[in-house]
Design a protein around this motif. Structure first.
Motif, PDB file in Angstrom:
ATOM      1  N   CYS A  50      10.029   6.057  -4.846  1.00  0.00           N
ATOM      2  CA  CYS A  50      10.273   5.387  -6.132  1.00  0.00           C
ATOM      3  C   CYS A  50       9.123   4.463  -6.506  1.00  0.00           C
ATOM      4  O   CYS A  50       8.700   4.415  -7.669  1.00  0.00           O
ATOM      5  CB  CYS A  50      11.577   4.603  -6.063  1.00  0.00           C
ATOM      6  SG  CYS A  50      13.053   5.635  -5.921  1.00  0.00           S
ATOM      7  N   SER A  51       8.589   3.726  -5.504  1.00  0.00           N
ATOM      8  CA  SER A  51       7.476   2.813  -5.764  1.00  0.00           C
ATOM      9  C   SER A  51       6.247   3.595  -6.213  1.00  0.00           C
ATOM     10  O   SER A  51       5.536   3.178  -7.134  1.00  0.00           O
ATOM     11  CB  SER A  51       7.152   2.011  -4.504  1.00  0.00           C
ATOM     12  OG  SER A  51       8.269   1.269  -4.070  1.00  0.00           O
ATOM     13  N   GLY A  52       6.006   4.739  -5.570  1.00  0.00           N
ATOM     14  CA  GLY A  52       4.862   5.574  -5.944  1.00  0.00           C
ATOM     15  C   GLY A  52       4.993   6.133  -7.346  1.00  0.00           C
ATOM     16  O   GLY A  52       4.016   6.166  -8.110  1.00  0.00           O
ATOM     17  N   GLY A 105       0.803  -1.222   0.000  1.00  0.00           N
ATOM     18  CA  GLY A 105       0.000   0.000   0.000  1.00  0.00           C
ATOM     19  C   GLY A 105       0.827   1.260   0.000  1.00  0.00           C
ATOM     20  O   GLY A 105       0.269   2.367  -0.025  1.00  0.00           O
ATOM     21  N   LEU A 106       2.150   1.147   0.004  1.00  0.00           N
ATOM     22  CA  LEU A 106       3.003   2.330   0.007  1.00  0.00           C
ATOM     23  C   LEU A 106       2.801   3.149  -1.260  1.00  0.00           C
ATOM     24  O   LEU A 106       2.771   4.388  -1.211  1.00  0.00           O
ATOM     25  CB  LEU A 106       4.475   1.915   0.121  1.00  0.00           C
ATOM     26  CG  LEU A 106       4.912   1.259   1.426  1.00  0.00           C
ATOM     27  CD1 LEU A 106       6.357   0.812   1.330  1.00  0.00           C
ATOM     28  CD2 LEU A 106       4.748   2.232   2.578  1.00  0.00           C
ATOM     29  N   PRO A 126      12.064   5.981   2.980  1.00  0.00           N
ATOM     30  CA  PRO A 126      11.373   7.064   2.256  1.00  0.00           C
ATOM     31  C   PRO A 126      11.665   7.042   0.760  1.00  0.00           C
ATOM     32  O   PRO A 126      10.790   7.352  -0.058  1.00  0.00           O
ATOM     33  CB  PRO A 126      11.930   8.341   2.914  1.00  0.00           C
ATOM     34  CG  PRO A 126      12.382   7.903   4.265  1.00  0.00           C
ATOM     35  CD  PRO A 126      12.895   6.509   4.068  1.00  0.00           C
ATOM     36  N   LEU A 127      12.906   6.664   0.393  1.00  0.00           N
ATOM     37  CA  LEU A 127      13.253   6.590  -1.020  1.00  0.00           C
ATOM     38  C   LEU A 127      12.490   5.452  -1.701  1.00  0.00           C
ATOM     39  O   LEU A 127      12.017   5.600  -2.834  1.00  0.00           O
ATOM     40  CB  LEU A 127      14.765   6.391  -1.169  1.00  0.00           C
ATOM     41  CG  LEU A 127      15.305   6.276  -2.595  1.00  0.00           C
ATOM     42  CD1 LEU A 127      15.016   7.556  -3.384  1.00  0.00           C
ATOM     43  CD2 LEU A 127      16.800   5.983  -2.581  1.00  0.00           C
ATOM     44  N   PHE A 161      17.617  -2.607  -4.090  1.00  0.00           N
ATOM     45  CA  PHE A 161      17.352  -2.519  -2.649  1.00  0.00           C
ATOM     46  C   PHE A 161      17.657  -3.838  -1.944  1.00  0.00           C
ATOM     47  O   PHE A 161      17.997  -3.847  -0.763  1.00  0.00           O
ATOM     48  CB  PHE A 161      15.904  -2.104  -2.404  1.00  0.00           C
ATOM     49  CG  PHE A 161      15.642  -0.671  -2.760  1.00  0.00           C
ATOM     50  CD1 PHE A 161      16.125   0.351  -1.959  1.00  0.00           C
ATOM     51  CD2 PHE A 161      14.925  -0.340  -3.889  1.00  0.00           C
ATOM     52  CE1 PHE A 161      15.905   1.681  -2.282  1.00  0.00           C
ATOM     53  CE2 PHE A 161      14.690   0.985  -4.222  1.00  0.00           C
ATOM     54  CZ  PHE A 161      15.188   2.001  -3.421  1.00  0.00           C
ATOM     55  N   GLU A 162      17.562  -4.963  -2.667  1.00  0.00           N
ATOM     56  CA  GLU A 162      17.905  -6.248  -2.071  1.00  0.00           C
ATOM     57  C   GLU A 162      19.395  -6.340  -1.743  1.00  0.00           C
ATOM     58  O   GLU A 162      19.802  -7.085  -0.861  1.00  0.00           O
ATOM     59  CB  GLU A 162      17.530  -7.400  -3.023  1.00  0.00           C
ATOM     60  CG  GLU A 162      16.041  -7.612  -3.204  1.00  0.00           C
ATOM     61  CD  GLU A 162      15.400  -8.274  -2.002  1.00  0.00           C
ATOM     62  OE1 GLU A 162      16.115  -8.798  -1.145  1.00  0.00           O
ATOM     63  OE2 GLU A 162      14.164  -8.233  -1.922  1.00  0.00           O
TER      64      GLU A 162
END
Length: 638
Positions: A321-323, A187-188, A316-317, A349-350
């Motif tokens: 980025c996902s949004g 849901g981000l 926050p990044l 990110f992994e």
């Protein structure tokens, strides 16, 4: 009568943290009694709220499913609902959203794995009112209505925008990794999208006007997304903000509404991540970044049993980025090859694995951690911050504080995998690795469990080379620190202070199953016998040569097959517990009914991964305690 909606919402939230309905009843009863000591006349309203949440939590069941319409589609299955509950149909058919499907089938239990983890498939199904699965044979699609979602999906498939379908519909593009959940389901991305819209609208309208514009947009968005939890949460938050002025009451009413609408979704990352941060920010106006990092670390440990601090700091990044990617998936309708970009974004990110914290967050550690967090929020005393950091460090090295042995029979389906740990150690001994042609059991099941136990090195014993016993070995070697692999018949193997004895090491049989490595281990005062896949012939040889063998726990041969577990074996050894490692709905019919009857005749307690999922024994001196993933437990003193 002044109602404290935040107190009422927190009480309902606490009840919803228990996954089983009977446990929710007990929690609600205890909370209802406690109201008597610190609430006045308003406790009637609070108790009504508890009754309401229990009514909404009553599990839905059905033995037969007639027909419904398609409400969700994934790569390997689609979901059909009749308006009250849903069923899964495993099929790769290209079907449209909203299609009416005539099923008329018996509802079968969902085949899922559970190894003492909070975020398992069963929780997902219960949260979404999915009661079971039905066979795909003979199912008839009556009509395929016009659907914007289907049109959009097929258009993206045609032009090659698989990344857009992954972000919008959770389909098409295969990506491994935990960050996929953060990108597509937590849901981000939805929160970021509406936060961005709000910032734009706030430049031109007053706050109330902005909310009135966003609310119908949120409803349309929710219809498009199939009323998933993230979109419903946005609608509820906007409605509360529109009609409730006081901040605490607003959050309390929001939690109440979400608990009533989605009573089992409280256990999801989507709920605990967003609503938890809102609750924290309600009580703190400064040092929010420090608290956010600590809370996100707690959530990651709770769901995944490990986290990487750099990923948390960059949260926050990730959200931003996902949004933006999600917004791009909405806007772009022409060919744009971002498939590799999205995959590399997840992998990026992994790779931030520096400074890791691991281990399953126990209830005790979780309680003290959250208590220290709230005390820090109230007082700003640094000692509470240091206590939280100390608890994380202790949790990270919890294996060194473990004074007991454990023996865990993993729920991996039709196969064998047992994990043995010793006190004060970060190493484990595995007897077989299991194997499944349709699932990477090592990467998806065994390794997460090892990480939850703070295990960083393993030795592996392969009893024989049937795929359901060794199939996960290759993945285990690739993704974990495997120290030694034993495959040859030896009289004795040493693992720390344990001796793994093979009573028939000098016997050679023509059949591969009969040549399986038998393991006999004494742990404190208790004796474990692992029979791999041997037949009754080998069992008889064992009894003839070792008639006085002590056996407290026996892992039955060949998943409870009729070819093993003879009367000779059971009559000679006074066994307390019999373990059967078998998969649900397996095509072999394991365990055999005659074997079960035989065990009952000798009054042996039966524990099966088919029925009980994961089975874990704790051994400490003369005490043996077991617990199963479906919450059965027992004590054995010797």
């Amino acid at each position: 009568m002044k109602i404290n909606y935040l107190l009422m919402g927190s009480s309902m939230l606490f009840v919803c943290l228990f996954n089983e309905f009977r446990l929710r009843i007990m929690a609600a009863f205890i909370i209802a009694l406690s109201y008597k000591f610190y609430c006045g006349a308003e406790r009637i309203v609070y108790r009504f709220g508890l009754v309401l949440i229990l009514v909404c939590s009553i599990p839905l069941t059905a033995e037969y499913f007639a027909s419904g319409y398609v409400c969700d589609i994934k790569d390997n299955y689609y979901v059909v609902t009749n308006g009250l509950y849903k069923v899964l149909i495993y099929d790769n058919t290209d079907i449209a959203y909203g299609s009416r499907v005539v099923v008329q089938k018996e509802v079968k239990p969902i085949n899922y794995y559970n190894n003492f983890e909070l975020s398992d498939f069963n929780v997902y199904c219960r949260a979404n009112n999915i009661i079971g699965t039905v066979d795909n044979e003979g199912i008839k699609v009556e009509n395929e209505p016009f659907s914007i979602k289907t049109l959009w999906y097929r258009h993206n498939m045609k032009i090659g925008n698989y990344w857009a379908n992954r972000l919008l519909f959770g389909r098409s593009l295969e990506i491994d990794g935990e960050n996929v959940y953060l990108i597509t389901k937590s849901g981000l991305h939805c929160s970021f999208l509406f936060a961005l819209l709000r910032k734009i609208l706030n430049r031109h309208f007053y706050k109330q006007k902005t909310i009135k514009i966003l609310l119908p947009l949120a409803v349309l968005f929710s219809i498009f997304m199939g009323f998933n939890f993230a979109s419903v949460r946005i609608i509820v938050a906007l409605v509360c903000e529109l009609f409730v002025k006081e901040r605490r009451n607003r959050l309390g009413i929001e939690i109440i509404a979400l608990c009533v609408l989605k009573p089992y979704y409280v256990l999801s990352l989507s709920f605990l991540l967003i609503e938890g941060l809102k609750l924290i920010h309600l009580f703190v106006n400064r040092k929010t970044k420090i608290v956010d990092v600590l809370y996100l670390t707690f959530i990651q440990l709770l769901f995944y049993h490990h986290c990487y601090l750099l990923q948390i700091i960059l949260f926050p990044l990730v959200r931003c980025c996902s949004g933006l990617l999600f917004l791009a998936a909405f806007i772009i309708h022409f060919p744009l090859n971002l498939n590799e970009t999205v995959i590399n974004y997840v992998r990026f990110f992994e790779n931030f694995t520096l400074i890791s914290v691991s281990g399953e967050m126990s209830l005790l550690f979780g309680f003290f951690f959250l208590r220290s967090m709230f005390l820090y929020l109230r007082t700003s005393y640094k000692k509470y911050l240091f206590i939280q950091i100390l608890l994380l460090v202790m949790n990270n090295y919890s294996a060194y504080f473990r004074p007991y042995y454990t023996v865990t029979f993993m729920d991996i389906g039709q196969g064998d995998c047992c994990i043995i740990t010793t006190p004060f150690s970060t190493e484990a001994f595995l007897i077989d690795t299991g194997g499944n042609k349709y699932k990477d059991v090592s990467k998806d099941l065994t390794i997460p469990y090892l990480e939850s136990m703070n295990i960083n090195k393993i030795k592996v014993l392969i009893t024989h080379f049937d795929y359901d016993h060794y199939g996960g070995l290759e993945s285990l070697i690739e993704n974990f620190n495997v120290d030694n692999i034993y495959t040859d018949k030896k009289e004795l193997l040493k693992f720390h202070d344990l001796s793994v004895f093979n009573p028939l090491y000098d016997h050679d049989y023509n059949d591969e199953n009969d040549n399986s490595l038998i393991s006999y281990i004494k742990i404190n005062q208790f004796y474990f016998l692992f029979l791999a896949d041997v037949s009754q012939t080998v069992e008889n040889d064992l009894v003839n040569e070792y008639a006085d063998l002590q056996v407290d726990v026996i892992k039955l041969s060949h998943h409870g097959s009729k070819t093993a577990t003879s009367n000779t074996l059971l009559s000679n050894y006074r066994v307390a517990y019999a373990i059967i490692s078998a998969g649900r709905n397996n095509r072999y019919g394991h365990p055999d009914k005659r074997v079960l009857e035989r065990l009952n005749d000798y009054q042996i307690k039966i524990l099966s991964t088919k029925d009980n999922h994961g089975i874990k024994f704790y051994i400490f001196n003369h005490l043996l305690f077991y617990i199963t993933a479906d919450n059965h437990w027992g004590i054995y003193l010797k």
